[in-house]
Design a protein around this motif. Structure first.
Motif, PDB file in Angstrom:
ATOM      1  N   ARG A 181      14.939  71.750  -7.231  1.00  0.00           N
ATOM      2  CA  ARG A 181      16.389  71.529  -6.955  1.00  0.00           C
ATOM      3  C   ARG A 181      17.213  71.378  -8.084  1.00  0.00           C
ATOM      4  N   PRO A 194      22.050  66.512  -8.062  1.00  0.00           N
ATOM      5  CA  PRO A 194      21.378  67.409  -7.244  1.00  0.00           C
ATOM      6  C   PRO A 194      22.246  68.402  -6.474  1.00  0.00           C
ATOM      7  N   LEU A 233      22.221  74.340  -2.181  1.00  0.00           N
ATOM      8  CA  LEU A 233      21.441  75.348  -2.583  1.00  0.00           C
ATOM      9  C   LEU A 233      21.226  76.594  -1.691  1.00  0.00           C
ATOM     10  N   ALA A 243      22.995  77.926  -6.912  1.00  0.00           N
ATOM     11  CA  ALA A 243      23.359  76.536  -6.669  1.00  0.00           C
ATOM     12  C   ALA A 243      24.830  76.553  -6.396  1.00  0.00           C
ATOM     13  N   ASP A 287      15.270  70.130   0.861  1.00  0.00           N
ATOM     14  CA  ASP A 287      14.117  70.101   0.111  1.00  0.00           C
ATOM     15  C   ASP A 287      12.779  70.280   1.255  1.00  0.00           C
ATOM     16  N   ILE A 346      11.559  74.844  -1.683  1.00  0.00           N
ATOM     17  CA  ILE A 346      12.204  73.811  -2.308  1.00  0.00           C
ATOM     18  C   ILE A 346      11.530  72.527  -2.809  1.00  0.00           C
ATOM     19  N   ALA A 401      14.850  67.332  -6.455  1.00  0.00           N
ATOM     20  CA  ALA A 401      15.333  67.140  -7.793  1.00  0.00           C
ATOM     21  C   ALA A 401      14.581  66.297  -8.657  1.00  0.00           C
TER      22      ALA A 401
END
Length: 407
Positions: free
Chosen positions: A171, A187, A191, A231, A375, A402, A405
């Motif tokens: 990320r 982050p 996304l 993003a 995530d 994913i 970050a």
């Protein structure tokens, strides 16, 4: 030569003789990356084949390289000759016993980036996608900006962050503007994906030499599926006045298999009528696109089926516009279509559109909904097309998961 392959199961799937896509692989026993061609659930080792006398002497060196660039640079005559030879090899049982020893099951192959990416350009060629974003971002204005129907809008991306399917996506972090007004760093919270089709340049050009859309097949080797991760919160803050940058450049995933243009001959379809008629350098003698039926799966749930055949700007027009100012082409240049979206809600190729800016989350499993990627989420993009002999081919999937970050 017959229309069937001696490779078990190849005729019943998306990787039969009609397809024969190229990739780069290695194995546990031989970690050196080398070129292969896929037939069914097997990879034929072209490096091993090139150590003998099967290919002409001037072609053999290209298959001793570690990526497709050398072969792609040889041009259409070499591409067609090799395709013809491979079709004969994989259909004629006289070659079966010797060639079967050169096959590796796909499940035992480690796949690599199929070509060295020289440059990367991303377009914005779907009228439906551009219209949806216009309605989201400019609800009180015309959805399409004045230039959109006069030229294929595009931007340059980062060749160094093009990665093969299966590469985890970290990320990204960056600046974003909060609802309350202050500028934050952190982050991305929005996304997204972009469901795209990419085209790979084989034959380059000299600086100062434009390419006509009618010469598309003289330069483009093949097609590959693309996920241009985005993003949206970083992009929204940075893109005025120069366009996408950090919101796009952190990763672009491509499939392991490059489908030759000749394998897509059966998928050609008449492209949409353009109004107004474009300028001369964008006019095609034969105006066509490719009828690719795409699929997006989010954590295993299919959430969209974008249709590539309806793209307003064709791959040939994108190539012509990319070079009209004299910009040169290089072997390994990759240019992508931009998000593929259709007219129906279930045909939208980005989650920004699919959830209408996050307002309408979608179901991605039992009791789970998503507005943007979290995530651990995994996205798989696939596509099928009509083969030259009436069957169906399947372009290699592109997938990514994913990761959180970095701190």
């Amino acid at each position: 030569m017959t229309d069937t392959s001696w490779v078990e199961g190849a005729d019943d799937g998306p990787f039969g003789l009609d397809h024969l896509p190229y990739g780069v692989f290695s194995t546990a026993k031989d970690p050196a990356a080398r070129i292969g061609v896929r037939i069914g659930d097997q990879v034929l080792d072209l490096r091993a084949l090139a150590t003998g006398t099967f290919f002409l002497p001037w072609i053999r060196p290209a298959f001793h390289e570690h990526d497709l660039n050398g072969f792609m640079a040889m041009g259409p005559s070499a591409w067609r000759l090799v395709r013809h030879q491979l079709t004969e090899l994989l259909s004629d049982r006289r070659f079966q016993d010797q060639s079967a020893t050169l096959l590796t099951p796909v499940a035992k192959a480690r796949m690599h980036l199929p070509f060295s990416v020289a440059d990367y350009v991303d377009f914005y060629a779907s009228e439906e996608h551009a219209t949806n974003l216009g309605r989201l971002f400019r609800p009180d204005s015309e959805p399409l900006l004045p230039n959109w129907k006069h030229l294929p809008v595009g931007y340059h991306g980062r060749a160094g962050t093009v990665v093969p399917s299966g590469t985890p996506i970290t990320r990204p972090r960056g600046q974003r503007k909060s609802k309350e007004g202050p500028i934050e760093f952190g982050p991305s919270a929005r996304l997204d994906i972009e469901t795209e089709v990419g085209f790979v340049v084989g034959v380059g050009t000299e600086l100062g030499t434009p390419v006509s859309p009618d010469d598309f097949a003289e330069h483009v080797f093949g097609a590959v599926l693309v996920n241009d991760w985005s993003a949206r919160d970083i992009q929204a803050w940075e893109y005025v006045p120069l366009g996408p940058f950090l919101g796009k450049s952190f990763a672009t995933s491509i499939g392991h298999w490059v489908t030759p243009l000749d394998a897509l001959a059966g998928a050609k379809t008449v492209a949409p009528v353009q109004e107004p008629v474009p300028l001369g350098y964008l006019r095609e003698t034969e105006r066509f696109g490719y009828d690719l039926r795409m699929s997006v799966r989010w954590n295993g749930t299919e959430v969209s089926r974008p249709p590539f055949g309806g793209m307003y700007w064709t791959p040939a027009q994108m190539l012509a516009h990319m070079t009209v100012n004299g910009a040169s082409l290089r072997t390994g240049d990759l240019y992508a279509s931009g998000t593929v979206s259709g007219p129906e809600p279930g045909q939208r190729g980005s989650f920004l559109e699919l959830t209408w800016g996050g307002r309408d989350p979608v179901e991605v499993g039992e009791g789970e909904t998503r507005a943007f990627l979290e995530d651990g989420d995994t996205v798989v993009i696939a596509a099928t097309a009509r083969g030259a002999n009436g069957g169906e081919i399947g372009l290699g999937e592109v997938t990514g998961t994913i990761l959180p970050a970095l701190n």
